[in-house]
Write an enzyme that holds these catalytic residues in place. Structure first.
Site, short mmCIF file in Angstrom:
data_model
loop_
_atom_site.label_atom_id
_atom_site.label_comp_id
_atom_site.label_asym_id
_atom_site.label_seq_id
_atom_site.Cartn_x
_atom_site.Cartn_y
_atom_site.Cartn_z
CG HIS A 121 -1.93 0.99 1.35
ND1 HIS A 121 -1.67 2.31 1.70
CD2 HIS A 121 -3.27 0.92 1.17
CE1 HIS A 121 -2.80 2.99 1.72
NE2 HIS A 121 -3.79 2.17 1.40
CG ASP A 198 0.55 -2.54 6.29
OD1 ASP A 198 -0.39 -2.70 7.09
OD2 ASP A 198 0.45 -1.87 5.24
CD GLN A 201 -6.59 -4.61 3.58
OE1 GLN A 201 -7.49 -5.42 3.43
NE2 GLN A 201 -6.82 -3.31 3.68
CE LYS A 224 -7.67 -0.86 6.35
NZ LYS A 224 -8.09 -0.51 5.00
CB CYS A 363 -3.69 3.22 -1.65
SG CYS A 363 -4.75 4.64 -1.39
#
Length: 405
Positions: A121, A198, A201, A224, A363
């Site tokens: 991202h 990261d 997600q 999220k 993104c």
């Protein structure tokens, strides 16, 4: 027991209509919906003990402080951090990444190397580019292949004694690819590099164990994970957090201030300047409680069933192409296009049918550049979606194809 009908009752927004049609919400990769249990926690805070934390001696302040720190401990236990003070409350994944990038500006020197993946991202690309501009460090990229997976042999070749930091997403937001982060972390540590994962997600779908992963940093966003927007967390190993300088100056992050010198507070407060999103942090804890009450094994099993069903049904549409790896290497995201039709046009028609999907580059422009496409239509599923909603999506895509061909 996993009961989809009961679960859907927890989410008030799922009963609304859009353009006169029942809402089919398939944009969970952008933000998940919020269950009533989390909404109640937000209402309870503002109704009963709204006050600033840590500094007040009065009852409301003490109650708010206790609830906020209780949420920090919930996050610690959920991610299996060794210490609660290794959990830094932030505004979300983006701030968490920027906090670490800011800190490494004092640790890197010219010609040091940092490694990012091609699947990132923008929030896990741009801060590191800015860091390189500031320090003279060099950014290296792990390439991807046509299946939307990282080329691990190329990663091996990029690693050297010059490598100081590696950052990669746990799961790609654009393709749903599950990256082999265990291998990535282990190989980076062999050359003495730190690793930031990261997890934005990943966290709605899996329950990361940061100690088992041996991650140096792991970041996530509450929105999220069925929580509110504007709050998230940075996990950092205590040893690394102690090496990094404060990200911002202000109240809460100080031990003592004089005009001659300021000393900083211990972890985690060293990185938490100013009044935090108190209600958001408490609601983040409530969201974690809710997800754990459903059970991540149940979530993973049900979402994979949805992924298989939706992939099969969509691929029956002539001219439809799905981007990304095989189903065993991805989570519940389907990024697709219809041949000769712009994704934005498809998304617009789907919206008129009450179907919420994301269209564009998500993104993740380098991924779209690799595939030489302007973007994709992304349907991202959560545990509160149903096969009936998948059927509505498929019929909507068929209708869009008929109208736009």
């Amino acid at each position: 027991m996993f009961n989809i009908d009961n679960i859907r009752k927890d989410f008030p927004i799922l009963s609304r209509k859009v353009h006169g049609k029942p809402l089919v919400y398939l944009d969970n990769g952008a933000t998940s919906q919020t269950p009533i249990q989390v909404i109640d926690a937000i209402v309870d805070y503002y109704s009963n003990y709204n006050a600033n934390i840590h500094r007040g001696v009065h009852t409301l302040s003490q109650e708010a402080t206790d609830k906020y720190e209780e949420a920090r401990h919930k996050i610690q236990h959920h991610f299996n951090a060794k210490h609660a003070h290794e959990i830094i409350m932030t505004s979300g994944t983006t701030e968490s990444i920027n906090l670490v990038a800011h800190g490494f500006a004092s640790l890197l020197k010219k010609d040091d190397e940092i490694i990012v993946s091609a699947l990132e991202h923008h929030s896990n690309i741009v801060p590191w580019q800015m860091l390189c501009e500031k320090t003279g460090a060099i950014l290296r990229v792990i390439p991807m292949n046509d299946s939307g997976e990282l080329v691990m042999s190329a990663y091996d070749n990029l690693l050297s004694d010059k490598t100081k930091l590696v950052f990669v997403n746990h799961i790609s937001n654009a393709l749903g690819t599950i990256n082999p982060i265990e291998k990535i972390i282990k190989k980076a540590h062999q050359v003495g590099a730190a690793v930031l994962i990261d997890g934005a997600q990943a966290c709605p779908h899996v329950k990361p164990d940061v100690q088992a992963l041996d991650a140096d940093f792991y970041v996530a966003s509450a929105h999220k994970m069925c929580g509110p927007t504007g709050v998230g967390m940075l996990y950092g190993k205590e040893s690394w957090l102690n090496k990094l300088p404060p990200y911002q100056g202000g109240g809460e992050m100080i031990a003592e201030v004089t005009f001659e010198k300021t000393t900083y507070a211990d972890l985690p407060h060293k990185f938490e300047a100013g009044t935090p999103n108190i209600c958001g942090g408490i609601a983040f804890g409530a969201a974690i409680d809710y997800l754990n009450s459903i059970g991540f094994d149940n979530i993973a099993s049900y979402e994979h069933e949805l992924l298989e069903y939706a992939s099969k049904k969509l691929l029956e549409i002539e001219g439809l192409k799905i981007y990304g790896p095989k189903l065993s290497h991805k989570t519940s995201v389907i990024s697709f296009n219809l041949e000769g039709i712009h994704p934005y046009d498809v998304g617009t028609i789907l919206d008129k049918l009450g179907i919420a999907v994301r269209t564009g580059h998500h993104c993740a422009q380098p991924i779209m550049a690799y595939f030489k496409i302007p973007g994709t239509i992304r349907a991202s599923f959560a545990f509160y979606n149903t096969k009936e909603e998948v059927d509505i999506l498929v019929e909507g895509v068929k209708k869009a194809k008929m109208m736009l061909s």
